[in-house]
Design a protein around this motif. Structure first.
Motif, PDB file in Angstrom:
ATOM      1  N   SER A  40      22.201  23.640  18.788  1.00  0.00           N
ATOM      2  CA  SER A  40      22.304  24.824  18.188  1.00  0.00           C
ATOM      3  C   SER A  40      23.558  24.949  17.704  1.00  0.00           C
ATOM      4  N   GLU A  41      24.501  24.188  18.069  1.00  0.00           N
ATOM      5  CA  GLU A  41      25.883  24.277  17.810  1.00  0.00           C
ATOM      6  C   GLU A  41      26.314  23.427  16.725  1.00  0.00           C
ATOM      7  N   PHE A  42      25.632  22.442  16.520  1.00  0.00           N
ATOM      8  CA  PHE A  42      26.048  21.188  15.471  1.00  0.00           C
ATOM      9  C   PHE A  42      24.680  20.439  15.448  1.00  0.00           C
ATOM     10  N   SER A  43      24.744  19.963  14.176  1.00  0.00           N
ATOM     11  CA  SER A  43      23.620  19.028  13.715  1.00  0.00           C
ATOM     12  C   SER A  43      24.365  17.936  13.200  1.00  0.00           C
ATOM     13  N   GLY A  44      24.273  16.753  13.494  1.00  0.00           N
ATOM     14  CA  GLY A  44      24.886  15.473  13.150  1.00  0.00           C
ATOM     15  C   GLY A  44      25.068  14.417  14.104  1.00  0.00           C
ATOM     16  N   THR A  45      26.160  13.595  13.882  1.00  0.00           N
ATOM     17  CA  THR A  45      26.552  12.577  14.876  1.00  0.00           C
ATOM     18  C   THR A  45      28.059  12.502  15.083  1.00  0.00           C
ATOM     19  N   ILE A  46      28.491  12.168  16.155  1.00  0.00           N
ATOM     20  CA  ILE A  46      30.135  12.065  16.420  1.00  0.00           C
ATOM     21  C   ILE A  46      30.347  10.719  16.984  1.00  0.00           C
ATOM     22  N   LEU A  47      31.381  10.088  16.537  1.00  0.00           N
ATOM     23  CA  LEU A  47      31.850   8.709  17.135  1.00  0.00           C
ATOM     24  C   LEU A  47      33.487   9.094  17.579  1.00  0.00           C
ATOM     25  N   VAL A  48      33.692   8.693  18.731  1.00  0.00           N
ATOM     26  CA  VAL A  48      35.039   8.612  19.235  1.00  0.00           C
ATOM     27  C   VAL A  48      35.546   7.006  19.640  1.00  0.00           C
ATOM     28  N   ALA A  49      36.591   6.719  19.311  1.00  0.00           N
ATOM     29  CA  ALA A  49      37.278   5.273  19.374  1.00  0.00           C
ATOM     30  C   ALA A  49      38.445   5.704  19.972  1.00  0.00           C
ATOM     31  N   HIS A  50      38.862   4.719  20.789  1.00  0.00           N
ATOM     32  CA  HIS A  50      40.289   4.543  21.143  1.00  0.00           C
ATOM     33  C   HIS A  50      41.026   3.138  21.347  1.00  0.00           C
ATOM     34  N   ASN A  51      42.000   3.145  20.831  1.00  0.00           N
ATOM     35  CA  ASN A  51      42.591   1.730  20.571  1.00  0.00           C
ATOM     36  C   ASN A  51      41.465   0.767  19.888  1.00  0.00           C
ATOM     37  N   ASP A  52      40.726   1.105  19.060  1.00  0.00           N
ATOM     38  CA  ASP A  52      39.730   0.676  18.177  1.00  0.00           C
ATOM     39  C   ASP A  52      38.648   0.079  18.968  1.00  0.00           C
ATOM     40  N   THR A  53      38.224   0.601  20.107  1.00  0.00           N
ATOM     41  CA  THR A  53      37.209   0.640  20.734  1.00  0.00           C
ATOM     42  C   THR A  53      36.234   1.764  20.907  1.00  0.00           C
ATOM     43  N   ILE A  54      35.052   1.562  20.745  1.00  0.00           N
ATOM     44  CA  ILE A  54      34.159   2.734  20.542  1.00  0.00           C
ATOM     45  C   ILE A  54      34.127   3.224  22.214  1.00  0.00           C
ATOM     46  N   ILE A  55      34.174   4.785  22.479  1.00  0.00           N
ATOM     47  CA  ILE A  55      34.069   4.953  23.665  1.00  0.00           C
ATOM     48  C   ILE A  55      32.988   6.072  23.970  1.00  0.00           C
ATOM     49  N   ALA A  56      32.545   6.592  22.591  1.00  0.00           N
ATOM     50  CA  ALA A  56      31.382   7.616  22.928  1.00  0.00           C
ATOM     51  C   ALA A  56      30.691   7.594  21.646  1.00  0.00           C
TER      52      ALA A  56
END
Length: 364
Positions: A40-56
């Motif tokens: 209900s707060e957000f519709s879509g997708t999210i990616l988080v990477a650290h040091n060029d490695t996807i963490i979430a």
């Protein structure tokens, strides 16, 4: 001597330990935030990477409200003006090949461009930095746009070729979709390739972006999110945004995924698309925009406690963000199929990461 060396190593060890603990703490905060974010707060997708490695990677809400189809982490979203980064990189590739000079009027390369004032006075540098004086045809000429009429880049030109300039070239920043369409013409003229073919061959394929493409408005594509507009937060009743779209142009509307845009970010920063000198030229702040500084086709945001580079994509039924936090080496990709008024949805998610990663205060 061994005792002295031991004590010299202590600060290094403590620094590495504190850095590791910071990264672990930040990752935990991010995962907790994403786990508690509601559809209900957000519709879509999210990616988080650290040091060029996807963490979430996470998906929220619906790709199709009317058919109750959920967004997936590999759902394709319209990325609006993030597309401009592809166009800018393509132009700078031609610059590397010495096929174009950034400070010459475009008449050198487009002698038949229909507007003589633009032809004789506007430079590639000005087009790349939104200082050409050209307008944003998607806004100015929205009522004239028939979203199925555009097959080639040249088809867009008639929408704005005869418009008056907003200011003398080089004197003022005015965000310009029209200017990036002209850059698309330059790419075609100087490469000898269709714009879409050029982007596919020289940007998408080298980056490994297998799920990014230009899609016709009425195309039926598997796992593509429909866009829904709230009139930028003014209306609670959402409506489909098809009326406001065209086929992708050099100014916007490619479709992509969070992972593909991460691949693009990584390829750009690691000099896979441009050499180091040209990449640095692209990332050098050149003009002040409405909120951030701009390099060539990229935002350089120095308002916070570390530099954030990237681009946003905003339109009816679209809000996307590609953000690279340069000091701490985080990449955040946010793709949403619902627009917002700056305080909810993708805006609220983006602000969370700016606060967490760049120490942005609530009042800034």
């Amino acid at each position: 001597m061994k005792i002295k060396a031991f004590f010299l190593l202590i600060p290094v060890v403590l620094f590495l330990a504190s850095t590791k603990n910071y990264a672990q703490s930040t990752t935990s905060q991010i995962e907790n935030y994403l786990d508690n974010l509601k559809d209900s707060e957000f519709s879509g997708t999210i990616l988080v990477a650290h040091n060029d490695t996807i963490i979430a990677q996470r998906a929220y809400g619906l790709a199709s409200i009317e058919y109750d189809v959920k967004n997936q982490i590999d759902t394709k979203f319209n990325i609006a003006s993030i597309t401009k980064m592809f166009t800018a990189v393509a132009v700078l590739q031609l610059f590397e090949q010495r096929k174009i000079a950034l400070n010459k009027p475009i008449e050198e390369y487009l002698p038949d461009y229909p507007n003589q004032i633009v032809r004789n006075s506007v430079t590639t540098h000005q087009l790349l930095t939104h200082t050409s004086g050209l307008n944003n045809f998607y806004v100015n000429d929205l009522a004239m746009i028939k979203n199925k009429d555009y097959e080639n880049i040249s088809d867009f030109i008639s929408l704005f070729a005869n418009d008056s300039l907003l200011c003398p070239p080089g004197t003022k920043y005015n965000y310009s979709g029209s200017g990036f369409v002209v850059l698309g013409l330059l790419i075609e003229q100087l490469s000898g390739e269709n714009y879409y073919d050029y982007i596919q061959k020289h940007i998408l394929e080298p980056s490994g972006m297998t799920k990014t493409s230009a899609i016709q408005v009425d195309s039926i594509i598997k796992n593509k999110a429909s866009g829904y507009t709230s009139e930028f937060g003014k209306s609670e009743n959402l409506k489909r945004n098809d009326y406001y779209l065209t086929k992708a142009s050099p100014a916007g509307f490619y479709y992509s995924t969070i992972e593909d845009l991460f691949k693009f970010s990584k390829a750009l920063r690691n000099y896979q698309l441009l050499n180091k000198a040209t990449t640095n030229l692209m990332l050098q702040p050149k003009v002040k925009g409405y909120n951030t500084h701009l390099g060539y086709g990229i935002d350089i945001d120095n308002r916070y406690n570390q530099t954030i580079i990237g681009h946003s994509g905003g339109w009816y039924g679209i809000h996307c963000e590609l953000m690279d936090f340069l000091d701490d080496h985080y990449t955040i990709v946010i793709l949403s199929n619902i627009d917002d008024g700056g305080k909810a949805g993708a805006s609220k998610v983006a602000d969370y990461f700016k606060i967490l990663l760049a120490d942005k205060s609530e009042n800034e």
